[in-house]
Design a protein around this motif. Structure first.
Motif, mmCIF file in Angstrom:
data_model
loop_
_atom_site.group_PDB
_atom_site.id
_atom_site.type_symbol
_atom_site.label_atom_id
_atom_site.label_comp_id
_atom_site.label_asym_id
_atom_site.label_seq_id
_atom_site.Cartn_x
_atom_site.Cartn_y
_atom_site.Cartn_z
ATOM 1 N N GLU A 110 0.842 -1.193 0.000
ATOM 2 C CA GLU A 110 0.000 0.000 0.000
ATOM 3 C C GLU A 110 0.875 1.239 0.000
ATOM 4 O O GLU A 110 1.880 1.321 0.702
ATOM 5 C CB GLU A 110 -0.893 -0.009 1.244
ATOM 6 C CG GLU A 110 -1.959 1.072 1.232
ATOM 7 C CD GLU A 110 -2.908 0.958 2.418
ATOM 8 O OE1 GLU A 110 -3.680 1.899 2.644
ATOM 9 O OE2 GLU A 110 -2.866 -0.083 3.103
ATOM 10 N N GLY A 111 0.537 2.179 -0.843
ATOM 11 C CA GLY A 111 1.327 3.390 -0.966
ATOM 12 C C GLY A 111 2.364 3.328 -2.073
ATOM 13 O O GLY A 111 2.997 4.339 -2.391
ATOM 14 N N GLN A 112 2.556 2.136 -2.656
ATOM 15 C CA GLN A 112 3.528 1.998 -3.750
ATOM 16 C C GLN A 112 2.849 1.580 -5.057
ATOM 17 O O GLN A 112 3.506 1.163 -5.999
ATOM 18 C CB GLN A 112 4.602 0.982 -3.372
ATOM 19 C CG GLN A 112 5.439 1.405 -2.177
ATOM 20 C CD GLN A 112 6.524 0.396 -1.850
ATOM 21 O OE1 GLN A 112 6.965 -0.362 -2.710
ATOM 22 N NE2 GLN A 112 6.948 0.378 -0.598
ATOM 23 N N VAL A 113 1.530 1.690 -5.084
ATOM 24 C CA VAL A 113 0.789 1.301 -6.276
ATOM 25 C C VAL A 113 0.924 2.377 -7.340
ATOM 26 O O VAL A 113 0.704 3.561 -7.088
ATOM 27 C CB VAL A 113 -0.707 1.076 -5.948
ATOM 28 C CG1 VAL A 113 -1.498 0.831 -7.219
ATOM 29 C CG2 VAL A 113 -0.853 -0.087 -4.985
ATOM 30 N N GLY A 114 1.305 1.931 -8.548
ATOM 31 C CA GLY A 114 1.383 2.839 -9.677
ATOM 32 C C GLY A 114 0.139 2.718 -10.536
ATOM 33 O O GLY A 114 -0.981 2.814 -10.053
ATOM 34 N N LYS A 115 0.331 2.428 -11.790
ATOM 35 C CA LYS A 115 -0.777 2.313 -12.720
ATOM 36 C C LYS A 115 -1.524 1.007 -12.505
ATOM 37 O O LYS A 115 -0.924 -0.046 -12.302
ATOM 38 C CB LYS A 115 -0.254 2.388 -14.161
ATOM 39 C CG LYS A 115 -1.331 2.431 -15.226
ATOM 40 C CD LYS A 115 -0.698 2.607 -16.592
ATOM 41 C CE LYS A 115 -1.740 2.688 -17.681
ATOM 42 N NZ LYS A 115 -1.125 2.861 -19.024
ATOM 43 N N VAL A 116 -2.848 1.061 -12.571
ATOM 44 C CA VAL A 116 -3.696 -0.117 -12.415
ATOM 45 C C VAL A 116 -4.598 -0.231 -13.639
ATOM 46 O O VAL A 116 -5.253 0.727 -14.045
ATOM 47 C CB VAL A 116 -4.550 -0.041 -11.136
ATOM 48 C CG1 VAL A 116 -5.390 -1.305 -10.979
ATOM 49 C CG2 VAL A 116 -3.673 0.183 -9.909
ATOM 50 N N VAL A 123 -9.813 -9.743 -13.989
ATOM 51 C CA VAL A 123 -8.360 -9.634 -13.833
ATOM 52 C C VAL A 123 -7.967 -8.180 -13.650
ATOM 53 O O VAL A 123 -8.567 -7.272 -14.239
ATOM 54 C CB VAL A 123 -7.609 -10.231 -15.039
ATOM 55 C CG1 VAL A 123 -7.907 -9.461 -16.320
ATOM 56 C CG2 VAL A 123 -6.104 -10.303 -14.779
ATOM 57 N N THR A 124 -6.969 -7.972 -12.798
ATOM 58 C CA THR A 124 -6.425 -6.642 -12.556
ATOM 59 C C THR A 124 -4.905 -6.693 -12.711
ATOM 60 O O THR A 124 -4.262 -7.615 -12.204
ATOM 61 C CB THR A 124 -6.771 -6.146 -11.142
ATOM 62 O OG1 THR A 124 -8.192 -6.111 -10.988
ATOM 63 C CG2 THR A 124 -6.205 -4.759 -10.891
ATOM 64 N N ILE A 125 -4.346 -5.718 -13.391
ATOM 65 C CA ILE A 125 -2.897 -5.599 -13.561
ATOM 66 C C ILE A 125 -2.445 -4.376 -12.778
ATOM 67 O O ILE A 125 -2.762 -3.233 -13.145
ATOM 68 C CB ILE A 125 -2.513 -5.460 -15.044
ATOM 69 C CG1 ILE A 125 -3.051 -6.635 -15.852
ATOM 70 C CG2 ILE A 125 -0.996 -5.342 -15.200
ATOM 71 C CD1 ILE A 125 -2.969 -6.425 -17.366
ATOM 72 N N THR A 126 -1.732 -4.604 -11.695
ATOM 73 C CA THR A 126 -1.252 -3.529 -10.837
ATOM 74 C C THR A 126 0.256 -3.394 -11.012
ATOM 75 O O THR A 126 0.989 -4.365 -10.843
ATOM 76 C CB THR A 126 -1.568 -3.817 -9.362
ATOM 77 O OG1 THR A 126 -2.977 -4.034 -9.209
ATOM 78 C CG2 THR A 126 -1.131 -2.658 -8.479
ATOM 79 N N ARG A 127 0.701 -2.211 -11.337
ATOM 80 C CA ARG A 127 2.142 -1.971 -11.504
ATOM 81 C C ARG A 127 2.666 -1.178 -10.313
ATOM 82 O O ARG A 127 2.063 -0.184 -9.909
ATOM 83 C CB ARG A 127 2.410 -1.230 -12.814
ATOM 84 C CG ARG A 127 2.044 -2.079 -14.033
ATOM 85 C CD ARG A 127 2.337 -1.360 -15.340
ATOM 86 N NE ARG A 127 1.959 -2.208 -16.468
ATOM 87 C CZ ARG A 127 2.779 -3.078 -17.069
ATOM 88 N NH1 ARG A 127 4.026 -3.210 -16.643
ATOM 89 N NH2 ARG A 127 2.353 -3.805 -18.085
#
Length: 939
Positions: A110-116, A123-127
């Motif tokens: 948490e707090g380091q999530v970039g583009k989602v 499906v979710t792609i979290t960068r």
């Protein structure tokens, strides 16, 4: 300067927007998922892959790179920490590992999530913000794999497209007719000249012949392809597709007219054939080995010549560094007591099989006249003209005909670590490209839980990485899974055949060869304004493989063919990778070994969890007639075929798993493409007393004996080996002993020897004085060694061997592969070094001349004909030649470096596979993707 660059960048962006090259429609986004799979590494898993996660660039971004040196986000951010280890390893601690590696934990904190991105509801792609690595989380199996394909499109669409065309032998038609492009497709297509029916047959066989796992694998592959195509369509419609499609004439920058062709399952098979050809093959090369044997027999007579050849072949050298070092024996592909069916050609009768025909236009000459009306870029794009004039992959970047080092691995059992848990530092050395051939990803979904690296385009599963409580990696093994057969030629009408005949005898019948053809043509583009041209490639295929050479045996014409066990089976290994990603399947060392049994490529596999380390050598090892010698061509007859061989499916009997080298909880394991175990032949020259594996083995053995090994200390051992000159550490001591056997009277030579001695005492390393200095700590000694080595090898060996035999042996094993040796097998700026060379030959010969005991000596003495005084004279004479060479002569310069720049000559340069280029980094002989792991807990 920064302000001016910013204004220029803004102006360029505005111009490109007017031409339709900007992003007009971003992909859909969604909120990040918070729940993750259980991670038993507890923050003690780290990894890195340069240059960066993002491998796609729009036309605007490519232009920005060329004009101002800018880079898209996350395309180059891993280059600095990766490069810094070469100068920072000496003070490395567990706490400072994060300066050089990234946290490889599951999920994104948490707090380091970039583009989602959410390309589907399931499906979710979290960068993550720091690196841009995609973390793919699906609620359904289809959605998970769809997301993996979509993320692959986001990161590597152009690269995947490029490689599916390389695999089909259609690179020039796709990306232009530059000589390097022609050379690349001419290297790859002959090793896997598949028709579309061949590719489709592989898809169907995997689906129908592997039970539930096979069906699931192809369902996963289809979902992956669907994800790639979804991104392909969206990026095309939204105009944020890779700019290389404009530069190569596939899409119009202004009107957006044109097509990015859909991907299909057979494309994945073509991609897999490229990957397998580069890193997972072993054996072959029996014709050059036979020519060396004939040269030795011509020089010395049959009996002595054979002994001389065998001593250089080093099939089972007792001094070779081995991964299994406790005396375990795994006999495979060895020399029979009395070989039968060997098919040596008549001297001077061998001719390579021609591949290229009907050259026209720019294909007819490298100096073809430019077109009268060359393609011109719009004015704003003029900086991009000629971007790929040398080809989309520089010459020598990829060559499946050379054995490739995929390395390395260092693992220590928990008995010898500070924590009591095993420690591993390992990864594949796949070369340096921009974008990288590998891509990082995490995949979490039903039946899949893994993070790590996958080859772009075949990333349905993580191929090298970690699961919930275990990690794995591989090195290329290179054991002999390819044989050369000599087929008797014939004519269907019964007339006398010549070497050009296109029929052969199979089980007594005159059988026509199957002719496979590929015609490529191209037109000028913005990036490659070469004149239009075309040519045809042609291969003949037999039931014993594809034709590589023609010759005569006892005056009768034959064709030599290459038969590879993984031919038509490159994609079968998907089952093993599926198992490695399945947390319900891999739960310990034994189940890991069972999973890797399903991988047909010739790889060494390594495993670590909180309790065990393990090793298994995979590969479709054919069962041969025990009387044949697999190191030499074999007569094509039923008696000498692989046992159980079926040419219609290219299947045979394979050696059972128990006969493959394997182990659990040896005190430590190292691998750097060295010999696996006693009696296990590695299908080629170069596994002798000095091998780059010694650089690891010596250091890890010392660490293990001292005990208390940590992640940092094992990484230091790897990093020190990575900047060490193998010649300086393991051969220079003998050279100096010979030189110092009498007082040195020549002042210049005395100075040279003193420089070499000081370098050797300081570790024989090629490292900078300080980070970023671009100057080595012992530059004169390094230059002397680089200049001296080829001279001393020729001076020591050529007089005794004679020119013909010397050249024949060099055709099987290059004499040198220092970092700056652009003539070596991997080319300049490749990072990987010291895998190929005459280090062992020099070491054994010098020790024999000095009177030392040598196990497995050469069959004759060469330096000074075995006389110490004469050998010393040879070394002094060649050293004097070396001292007379200027830096400009030793490091002649190239497109990247000016002549005389020693640091740059060694430096790693990421070879552009697309429109972006990157800065050089200091040389280090190290895996491209690398993990540092220590699991404190287990399920």
């Amino acid at each position: 300067m920064r302000r001016r660059t910013g204004r220029l960048r803004t102006a360029a962006a505005a111009a490109l927007f007017a031409l339709g090259a900007t992003v007009l429609a971003p992909p859909p986004t969604a909120a990040a998922e918070s729940s993750e799979a259980t991670d038993y590494c507890q923050g003690q898993c780290a990894d890195i892959l340069p240059p960066g996660a993002n491998g796609n660039a729009t036309l605007m971004e490519i232009l920005g790179n060329k004009l101002f040196g800018t880079h898209p986000g996350h395309s180059t951010d891993q280059l600095a920490p990766y490069g810094a280890l070469a100068g920072g390893y000496q003070s490395l601690t567990d706490d400072t590992l994060t300066n050089f590696f990234n946290d490889a934990s599951f999920g994104v904190p948490e707090g380091q999530v970039g583009k989602v991105t959410s390309p589907r509801d399931d499906v979710t792609i979290t960068r993550d913000e720091k690196t841009g690595v995609p973390h793919i989380k699906g609620t359904t199996r289809y959605g998970t794999e769809f997301g993996a394909g979509y993320a692959a499109g986001q990161d590597r669409l152009w690269l995947m497209d490029l490689f599916r065309h390389i695999g089909r032998g259609e690179l020039t038609s796709f990306a232009g007719g530059a000589p390097a492009n022609q050379g690349l497709e001419q290297q790859f297509w002959p090793s896997a000249p598949y028709t579309e029916a061949d590719l489709q047959a592989q898809v169907e066989r995997i689906r129908d012949s592997n039970g539930a796992r096979g069906k699931q694998a192809m369902a996963d592959a289809q979902a992956y392809v669907d994800g790639i195509n979804a991104y392909r369509e969206q990026s095309k419609n939204g105009r944020y597709f890779p700019g290389e499609y404009v530069l190569t004439g596939h899409v119009d920058a202004i009107t957006n007219a044109g097509e990015i062709k859909p991907f299909k399952l057979t494309d994945l098979i073509a991609l897999a054939s490229v990957v397998g050809g580069l890193f997972g093959n072993g054996g072959g090369g029996e014709v050059p080995q036979a020519l060396a044997l004939l040269a030795a027999q011509h020089k010395y007579g049959v009996e002595k010549g054979t002994k001389v050849w065998e001593s250089f072949r080093e099939r089972n050298d007792p001094e070779a560094a081995k991964t299994l070092h406790n005396g375990q024996s795994f006999p495979y592909a060895g020399k029979p007591a009395r070989a039968k069916g060997t098919a040596l050609p008549d001297r001077d009768s061998v001719t390579p099989e021609p591949l290229v025909f009907d050259r026209t236009g720019a294909a007819a000459s490298k100096d073809a006249t430019p077109p009268r009306n060359p393609v011109k870029a719009p004015k704003k794009f003029r900086k991009l003209e000629g971007l790929f004039k040398d080809g989309v992959l520089p010459k020598g970047s990829l060559d499946p005909t050379q054995r490739r080092g995929m390395s390395n691995a260092l693992l220590v059992s928990g008995k010898h670590t500070a924590s009591g848990n095993p420690v591993a530092v390992f990864g594949p050395q796949t070369g340096y490209f921009a974008p990288q051939l590998l891509m990082l990803q995490e995949i979490q979904g039903p039946g899949i839980s893994a993070r790590g690296a996958s080859f772009a385009g075949v990333g349905m599963y993580v191929q090298l990485g970690r699961g919930q409580d275990y990690s794995w990696s591989a090195t290329s093994a290179g054991q002999d899974i390819t044989d050369t057969y000599a087929v008797d030629l014939c004519n269907a009408d019964g007339s006398q055949p010549t070497k050009d005949a296109t029929s052969y005898r199979y089980h007594g019948r005159c059988t026509p060869m199957e002719k496979l053809e590929r015609t490529n043509s191209w037109k000028p583009t913005i990036a490659d304004p070469t004149a239009a041209g075309s040519y045809r490639m042609q291969i003949f295929r037999t039931k014993y493989g594809t034709v590589t050479h023609r010759a005569t045996i006892d005056g009768k014409p034959v064709a030599y063919t290459a038969l590879r066990s993984t031919y038509r089976h490159e994609a079968d290994s998907i089952i093993g990778f599926q198992m490695l990603n399945d947390p319900a399947y891999v739960r310990d060392a034994k189940t890991f070994q069972k999973a890797t049994r399903h991988i047909g490529y010739a790889f060494n596999w390594f495993y670590a969890d909180s309790r065990d380390i393990a090793y298994y050598n995979s590969g479709l090892n054919p069962v041969r007639n025990p009387d044949v010698d697999p190191a030499l061509p074999i007569k094509a007859a039923a008696a000498y075929e692989w046992q159980g061989y079926d040419p219609t499916t290219n299947t045979t009997d394979y050696t059972p798993p128990a006969q493959h080298p394997q182990s659990v909880n040896q005190d430590y394991y190292i691998s750097w493409n060295n010999k696996q175990a006693e009696d296990y032949d590695s299908a080629g020259f170069g596994n002798g007393s000095v091998h780059r594996g010694n650089l690891l083995d010596d250091r890890v053995r010392a660490l293990t004996e001292d005990g208390g090994v940590t992640r940092a200390s094992l990484t230091r051992a790897m990093a020190e080996a990575a900047v060490t000159d193998l010649r300086g550490e393991d051969v220079l001591p003998e050279l100096l002993r010979v030189l110092r056997s009498k007082p040195l009277t020549d002042p210049g030579l005395r100075t040279a020897v003193q420089q070499l001695e000081a370098w050797r005492k300081d570790g024989a390393q090629r490292r900078e004085t300080t980070a970023g200095s671009h100057t080595y700590t012992h530059p004169d000694a390094v230059r002397l060694m680089d200049a001296w080595w080829p001279l001393l090898i020729e001076g020591a060996f050529k007089p005794g061997l004679g020119g013909d035999l010397y050249d024949a042996l060099r055709a099987n094993l290059a004499i040198d592969e220092s970092p700056s040796a652009g003539h070596g097998p991997t080319g300049a700026h490749a990072g990987s070094a010291f895998q190929y060379g005459w280090w062992s030959y020099a070491d054994k010969d010098l020790r024999a001349v000095l009177g030392d005991k040598v196990a497995g000596p050469l069959a004759a003495r060469y330096c000074g004909q075995g006389q110490l005084a004469a050998c010393r004279d040879t070394l002094l004479a060649t050293l004097k030649q070396a001292t007379g060479k200027t830096a400009e002569q030793v490091y002649p310069g190239d497109d990247s470096c000016k002549a005389g720049d020693q640091w740059c000559a060694d430096a790693i340069i990421h070879r552009a596979v697309g429109g972006l280029t990157h800065d050089a980094i200091s040389w280090q002989n190290r895996p491209t993707y690398q993990q540092v792991v220590e699991f404190p807990a287990h399920r």
